[in-house]
Design a protein around this motif. Structure first.
Motif, PDB file in Angstrom:
ATOM      1  N   ASP A  39     -83.829  55.845 -28.645  1.00 57.74           N
ATOM      2  CA  ASP A  39     -83.341  56.809 -27.585  1.00 57.74           C
ATOM      3  C   ASP A  39     -82.786  56.436 -26.584  1.00 57.74           C
ATOM      4  O   ASP A  39     -82.154  57.219 -25.855  1.00 57.74           O
ATOM      5  CB  ASP A  39     -84.849  57.420 -27.277  1.00 57.74           C
ATOM      6  CG  ASP A  39     -85.498  58.167 -28.349  1.00 57.74           C
ATOM      7  OD1 ASP A  39     -84.775  59.246 -28.907  1.00 57.74           O
ATOM      8  OD2 ASP A  39     -86.681  58.174 -28.711  1.00 57.74           O
ATOM      9  N   GLY A  40     -83.070  55.383 -26.009  1.00 58.18           N
ATOM     10  CA  GLY A  40     -82.410  54.606 -24.782  1.00 58.18           C
ATOM     11  C   GLY A  40     -80.893  54.494 -24.794  1.00 58.18           C
ATOM     12  O   GLY A  40     -80.234  54.980 -23.894  1.00 58.18           O
ATOM     13  N   PHE A  41     -80.516  53.871 -25.736  1.00 64.62           N
ATOM     14  CA  PHE A  41     -79.101  53.522 -25.983  1.00 64.62           C
ATOM     15  C   PHE A  41     -78.330  54.954 -26.163  1.00 64.62           C
ATOM     16  O   PHE A  41     -77.343  55.285 -25.849  1.00 64.62           O
ATOM     17  CB  PHE A  41     -78.829  52.592 -27.290  1.00 64.62           C
ATOM     18  CG  PHE A  41     -78.970  51.124 -26.887  1.00 64.62           C
ATOM     19  CD1 PHE A  41     -78.382  50.621 -25.889  1.00 64.62           C
ATOM     20  CD2 PHE A  41     -80.255  50.394 -27.457  1.00 64.62           C
ATOM     21  CE1 PHE A  41     -78.333  49.279 -25.721  1.00 64.62           C
ATOM     22  CE2 PHE A  41     -80.312  49.030 -27.353  1.00 64.62           C
ATOM     23  CZ  PHE A  41     -79.473  48.476 -26.569  1.00 64.62           C
ATOM     24  N   ALA A  42     -79.044  55.808 -27.078  1.00 59.38           N
ATOM     25  CA  ALA A  42     -78.539  57.211 -27.444  1.00 59.38           C
ATOM     26  C   ALA A  42     -78.202  57.755 -25.943  1.00 59.38           C
ATOM     27  O   ALA A  42     -77.143  58.646 -25.798  1.00 59.38           O
ATOM     28  CB  ALA A  42     -79.358  57.882 -28.297  1.00 59.38           C
ATOM     29  N   LYS A  43     -79.129  58.045 -25.303  1.00 60.08           N
ATOM     30  CA  LYS A  43     -79.092  58.704 -24.110  1.00 60.08           C
ATOM     31  C   LYS A  43     -77.904  57.987 -23.029  1.00 60.08           C
ATOM     32  O   LYS A  43     -77.259  58.887 -22.465  1.00 60.08           O
ATOM     33  CB  LYS A  43     -80.526  58.573 -23.186  1.00 60.08           C
ATOM     34  CG  LYS A  43     -80.510  59.399 -21.952  1.00 60.08           C
ATOM     35  CD  LYS A  43     -82.106  59.483 -21.556  1.00 60.08           C
ATOM     36  CE  LYS A  43     -82.063  60.319 -20.302  1.00 60.08           C
ATOM     37  NZ  LYS A  43     -81.841  59.597 -19.036  1.00 60.08           N
ATOM     38  N   LYS A  44     -77.873  56.672 -22.716  1.00 62.66           N
ATOM     39  CA  LYS A  44     -76.897  56.160 -21.978  1.00 62.66           C
ATOM     40  C   LYS A  44     -75.722  56.410 -22.667  1.00 62.66           C
ATOM     41  O   LYS A  44     -74.607  56.945 -21.896  1.00 62.66           O
ATOM     42  CB  LYS A  44     -77.360  54.915 -21.900  1.00 62.66           C
ATOM     43  CG  LYS A  44     -76.529  54.161 -20.865  1.00 62.66           C
ATOM     44  CD  LYS A  44     -76.535  54.815 -19.437  1.00 62.66           C
ATOM     45  CE  LYS A  44     -75.577  54.102 -18.405  1.00 62.66           C
ATOM     46  NZ  LYS A  44     -75.516  54.759 -17.371  1.00 62.66           N
ATOM     47  N   LEU A  45     -75.380  56.193 -23.830  1.00 64.43           N
ATOM     48  CA  LEU A  45     -74.203  56.374 -24.395  1.00 64.43           C
ATOM     49  C   LEU A  45     -73.700  57.817 -24.302  1.00 64.43           C
ATOM     50  O   LEU A  45     -72.395  58.199 -24.182  1.00 64.43           O
ATOM     51  CB  LEU A  45     -74.376  55.830 -25.886  1.00 64.43           C
ATOM     52  CG  LEU A  45     -74.192  54.328 -25.955  1.00 64.43           C
ATOM     53  CD1 LEU A  45     -74.485  54.144 -27.703  1.00 64.43           C
ATOM     54  CD2 LEU A  45     -72.642  53.892 -25.803  1.00 64.43           C
TER      55      LEU A  45
END
Length: 103
Positions: free
Chosen positions: A90-96
């Motif tokens: 979730d974290g990586f997906a949100k930032k990307l």
């Protein structure tokens, strides 16, 4: 640093953290099992692959973004050419997603 460079760096980090699945079949499997939070498709993907990914992501409500060439995506993740990547964190997906929407 350009937004494109930031995205490639973040993809590298996610790959080292083992939060990326690559390869068409694996990506589709992650989308089907609701594991994929974001799918990134190379801009030079074939029309066939693009349609398959768009349909699959649309029916499972997964965000799909187009970015870079297959070589950019492969290089960023430390592999050979990659046409599709699924981000499973979730974290990586949100930032990307934020970075991809800026360009």
């Amino acid at each position: 640093m350009t937004p494109q460079q930031s995205i490639l760096n973040l993809l590298g980090l996610a790959a080292r953290a083992r939060k990326i699945v690559s390869g068409e079949e694996q990506v589709i499997k992650e989308v089907r099992s609701n594991g994929a939070k974001l799918v990134i498709l190379a801009t030079d993907a074939s029309a066939n692959t693009r349609k398959k990914m768009q349909d699959k992501c649309h029916s499972f409500n997964v965000e799909l973004q187009e970015f870079g060439t297959r070589y950019d995506l492969g290089h960023a993740t430390g592999k050979d050419a990659r046409v599709s990547l699924a981000i499973v964190d979730d974290g990586f997906a949100k930032k990307l997603s934020e970075l991809l929407n800026e360009i």
